[in-house]
Design a protein around this motif. Structure first.
Motif, short mmCIF file in Angstrom:
data_model
loop_
_atom_site.label_atom_id
_atom_site.label_comp_id
_atom_site.label_asym_id
_atom_site.label_seq_id
_atom_site.Cartn_x
_atom_site.Cartn_y
_atom_site.Cartn_z
N THR A 191 -9.46 4.37 18.01
CA THR A 191 -9.98 5.55 18.70
C THR A 191 -9.35 5.71 20.08
N ASN A 192 -9.05 4.59 20.75
CA ASN A 192 -8.42 4.64 22.07
C ASN A 192 -6.94 5.02 21.99
N ILE A 193 -6.32 4.83 20.82
CA ILE A 193 -4.89 5.06 20.68
C ILE A 193 -4.56 6.48 20.22
N THR A 194 -5.33 6.96 19.23
CA THR A 194 -5.00 8.26 18.64
C THR A 194 -6.25 9.06 18.31
N GLU A 195 -6.09 10.37 18.32
CA GLU A 195 -7.22 11.23 17.96
C GLU A 195 -7.36 11.34 16.44
N HIS A 196 -6.36 10.89 15.70
CA HIS A 196 -6.40 10.90 14.24
C HIS A 196 -6.88 9.54 13.73
N HIS A 197 -7.95 9.07 14.37
CA HIS A 197 -8.41 7.71 14.07
C HIS A 197 -8.91 7.58 12.63
N GLY A 198 -9.47 8.66 12.07
CA GLY A 198 -9.97 8.59 10.70
C GLY A 198 -8.87 8.30 9.70
N LEU A 199 -7.72 8.97 9.88
CA LEU A 199 -6.58 8.77 8.98
C LEU A 199 -6.02 7.36 9.11
N VAL A 200 -5.86 6.90 10.34
CA VAL A 200 -5.30 5.56 10.57
C VAL A 200 -6.26 4.49 10.08
N MET A 201 -7.54 4.66 10.38
CA MET A 201 -8.55 3.68 9.97
C MET A 201 -8.61 3.58 8.46
N GLY A 202 -8.61 4.72 7.80
CA GLY A 202 -8.65 4.71 6.34
C GLY A 202 -7.44 4.03 5.73
N SER A 203 -6.27 4.25 6.32
CA SER A 203 -5.05 3.64 5.81
C SER A 203 -5.09 2.12 5.96
N ILE A 204 -5.56 1.66 7.11
CA ILE A 204 -5.65 0.21 7.34
C ILE A 204 -6.64 -0.43 6.39
N LEU A 205 -7.78 0.19 6.22
CA LEU A 205 -8.79 -0.35 5.30
C LEU A 205 -8.26 -0.39 3.88
N LEU A 206 -7.52 0.66 3.50
CA LEU A 206 -6.95 0.72 2.16
C LEU A 206 -5.96 -0.42 1.94
N VAL A 207 -5.11 -0.66 2.92
CA VAL A 207 -4.13 -1.74 2.81
C VAL A 207 -4.80 -3.10 2.71
N LEU A 208 -5.82 -3.33 3.55
CA LEU A 208 -6.53 -4.61 3.55
C LEU A 208 -7.23 -4.86 2.22
N VAL A 209 -7.93 -3.85 1.74
CA VAL A 209 -8.71 -4.02 0.51
C VAL A 209 -7.79 -4.19 -0.70
N LEU A 210 -6.75 -3.36 -0.79
CA LEU A 210 -5.84 -3.45 -1.93
C LEU A 210 -4.94 -4.68 -1.84
N GLY A 211 -4.61 -5.08 -0.61
CA GLY A 211 -3.74 -6.24 -0.44
C GLY A 211 -4.44 -7.54 -0.77
N LEU A 212 -5.65 -7.72 -0.26
CA LEU A 212 -6.38 -8.97 -0.52
C LEU A 212 -7.11 -8.94 -1.85
N ARG A 213 -7.49 -7.74 -2.28
CA ARG A 213 -8.28 -7.53 -3.51
C ARG A 213 -9.64 -8.21 -3.44
N LYS A 214 -10.07 -8.54 -2.25
CA LYS A 214 -11.38 -9.12 -2.02
C LYS A 214 -11.62 -9.11 -0.51
N GLY A 215 -12.84 -9.41 -0.08
CA GLY A 215 -13.12 -9.46 1.33
C GLY A 215 -12.41 -10.63 2.00
N LEU A 216 -12.25 -10.52 3.33
CA LEU A 216 -11.52 -11.55 4.07
C LEU A 216 -12.17 -12.93 3.91
#
Length: 321
Positions: free
Chosen positions: A280-305
């Motif tokens: 949120t402090n970096i960009t006003e398009h925080h929803g798009l960036v946040m969603g992309s990061i969450l997608l990468v984490l979830v699909l990459g690990l295929r489970k919670g951290l």
């Protein structure tokens, strides 16, 4: 004896955790620290309560925010009436969300999987619409205006950011201990049996409806407490508390931290809040960036951290033996 020792151990760990949180909060006196502590307690409790349904019972609820928002509104309205102390209003708000969860759960837990998920979502949106429409009571889309009185009790002044942070941490830790005891109890074992093999559970005499309903009510009650803390934090209540995106955020927190490990939702909450604040402090398009990061984490690990870490540790231990 073993259960008693386990309970005492959980209480001791919770007490040490509370001290670890209290010392820096009072020593630093930084508003950002207090702010994060309160938000972590609120959303951590919301995620932990939801995981009692998802991780332990095997029921994915898209409408858990209904109890979060209802707890916030119930507490705010009671305090605005002027005839309630803070502890009494908290208990009354939790009782209200428990009754609401009982009413909704009686209809929802008869279903399973996608039907259960979407029926809970339907009830959430129904309550959201009711809050928007009942302007004279709730303030409509403007939210519950006028602030929430916070009269001191037992030497605690929740108008003080430090006191609010410590009170929120205390509520979170007490709730975590209670939920841990529930999960480790015979009742929790029955819920896991219902999750893994409901047909066999029914065959041995367990009532699928009653156990699932009990879990639904317990989860809704703790979500109501999270809503109370949110009402204290923002000194009001708003329709967004009841919107589907709030339930979605809680599910994301669980997915990030882990479903099968008890403390996974707390880890996911910390990750989610830190990422959200930074982005949120970096960009006003925080929803798009946040969603992309969450997608990468979830699909990459295929489970919670935390699920990933625990599974890797177990595999390592098995190789050593």
């Amino acid at each position: 004896m073993r259960t008693a020792l386990s309970w005492r151990g959980d209480v001791l760990v919770a007490a040490l955790a509370f001290v670890a949180l209290a010392v820096p909060a009072f020593a630093l006196g930084v508003s950002s620290v207090h702010d994060f502590a309160v938000r972590f307690a609120i959303f951590g409790l919301l995620a932990m309560s939801l995981n009692l349904l998802i991780g332990t019972t095997g029921l994915v609820s898209f409408g858990h925010a209904a109890f979060f928002g209802s707890g916030a509104y119930a507490f705010g309205l009671l305090m605005q009436s002027g005839g309630w102390s803070v502890p009494a209003a908290i208990l009354a708000a939790m009782a209200f969300t428990a009754v609401l969860a009982l009413a909704i759960g009686t209809l929802c837990v008869r279903l399973s999987e996608i039907y259960f998920a979407f029926l809970t979502l339907a009830f959430q949106m129904l309550i959201h619409s009711l809050v928007i429409s009942w302007v004279s009571l709730t303030g409509g889309d403007q939210g519950l205006m006028g602030g929430v009185p916070k009269p001191p009790f037992l030497g605690i002044d929740l108008g003080d950011a430090r006191h609010l942070a410590m009170f929120s941490a205390f509520c979170l830790l007490v709730s975590v201990v209670a939920l841990r005891q529930i999960v480790r109890s015979p009742f929790g074992a029955a819920l896991r049996m219902l999750r893994d093999n409901p047909e066999r559970a029914a065959f041995v005499g367990l009532s699928i409806f009653r156990y699932r309903l009990a879990a639904f009510v317990i989860a809704g009650t703790f979500a109501g407490l999270a809503g109370v803390l949110m009402s204290l934090y923002v000194s009001g209540a708003f329709p967004t508390f009841l919107y589907w995106t709030t339930s979605g955020e809680a599910i994301f927190m669980i997915m990030l931290g882990g479903i099968t490990v008890f403390l996974g939702p707390l880890v996911g909450t910390a990750i989610f809040l830190v990422l959200n604040d930074r982005i949120t402090n970096i960009t006003e398009h925080h929803g798009l960036v946040m969603g992309s990061i969450l997608l990468v984490l979830v699909l990459g690990l295929r489970k919670g951290l935390l699920d990933f870490v625990v599974d890797a540790w177990r595999e390592r231990q098995e190789k050593r033996t």
